[in-house]
Enzyme design. Structure first.
Site, PDB file in Angstrom:
ATOM      1  N   ILE A  40      34.681  35.365  42.060  1.00 50.94           N
ATOM      2  CA  ILE A  40      35.342  34.604  43.123  1.00 50.94           C
ATOM      3  C   ILE A  40      36.733  35.170  43.379  1.00 50.94           C
ATOM      4  CG2 ILE A  40      36.001  32.310  43.931  1.00 50.94           C
ATOM      5  CD1 ILE A  40      32.960  32.690  43.369  1.00 50.94           C
ATOM      6  N   LYS A  41      36.926  35.617  44.614  1.00 53.63           N
ATOM      7  CA  LYS A  41      38.218  36.203  44.977  1.00 53.63           C
ATOM      8  C   LYS A  41      39.112  35.098  45.540  1.00 53.63           C
ATOM      9  CE  LYS A  41      39.443  40.661  46.968  1.00 53.63           C
ATOM     10  NZ  LYS A  41      39.079  41.632  48.013  1.00 53.63           N
ATOM     11  N   ILE A  42      40.257  34.935  44.911  1.00 55.16           N
ATOM     12  CA  ILE A  42      41.154  33.816  45.224  1.00 55.16           C
ATOM     13  C   ILE A  42      42.524  34.385  45.565  1.00 55.16           C
ATOM     14  CG2 ILE A  42      42.275  31.762  44.231  1.00 55.16           C
ATOM     15  CD1 ILE A  42      39.540  31.087  43.727  1.00 55.16           C
TER      16      ILE A  42
END
Ligand code: E4P
Length: 218
Positions: A86-88
């Site tokens: 998950i790219k945050i």
């Protein structure tokens, strides 16, 4: 240093995986838009298609900017495939979300890192990867490679396990230097990855070898 391809284009990924040099994929909302992909279902389908092509981490970026929205998106995205990371974005709400996701065993990539302090916070929150954008720093006359070096020193000083994923790479020089400094990963656009195979002296040298061989082996 492991290499990721920075794209949402299936043909490009499909072509480069055949050389066994690609360990994963990074995407972002701009790269998805470049492929004309819109709507949640289509985005999800593209992430699954990418995961089926590459045996390694595939970064899928959340669009929400609040902690709760990021977590909802993250749980949905991570259910798509075990390889999804998950790219945050590196914002306060993002740091909170990274902490929660790490606690629940979900891998994260903290993106839009432009300072060593931001990388320190992301590591403290438990990010699996940080993505320092070196090209965009160079674009504003700052030292992108210097940032990779600072983060490497800080992470080594305190034994942080967060991986440095050099991003926004623009040149072969960026790649060579990142490897010298000790970045763990670099994510590279398709066209630049293709250029890594070539050198004019390799082309010329091969031509000479084949010509010399053909002279005695008509
Ligand atoms: C990767 O995670 C980044 O989204 C990407 O490398 C950004 O690159 P750009 O600065 O060329 O858009």
């Amino acid at each position: 240093m492991k290499l990721f391809i920075d794209t949402a284009n299936l043909n490009h990924i499909n072509e480069l995986v055949t050389y066994n040099i690609i360990s994963g994929v990074t995407t972002n909302p701009s790269l998805m838009a470049k492929e004309g992909i819109s709507g949640k279902e289509n985005c999800h389908k593209r992430y699954i298609d990418i995961c089926e092509l590459v045996n390694g981490p595939v970064s899928a970026e959340v669009i929400s900017t609040d902690h709760k929205g990021m977590l909802d998106e993250a749980y949905e995205l991570s259910a798509l495939h075990p390889n999804i990371v998950i790219k945050i974005p590196m914002i306060k709400e993002g740091i909170k979300a990274i902490y929660e996701l790490n606690k629940n065993g979900i891998k994260t990539n903290c993106t839009l890192i432009f300072s060593a302090a931001q990388a320190l916070l992301a590591a403290k929150a438990g990010a699996t990867f940080v993505s320092p954008f070196i090209g965009r720093l160079d674009d504003v006359n700052e030292d992108g490679l210097g940032l990779i070096k600072s983060i490497r020193t800080i992470y080594d000083n305190y034994n942080f396990e967060t991986n440095i994923l050099a991003a926004s790479i623009r040149s072969k020089e960026h790649i060579n230097k990142c490897a010298e400094i000790g970045a763990d990963f670099a994510t590279i656009p398709y066209s630049l990855l293709n250029q890594l195979f070539d050198h004019p002296l390799t082309t010329k040298g091969l031509e000479i070898f084949l010509t010399d061989h053909a002279k005695l082996n008509p």
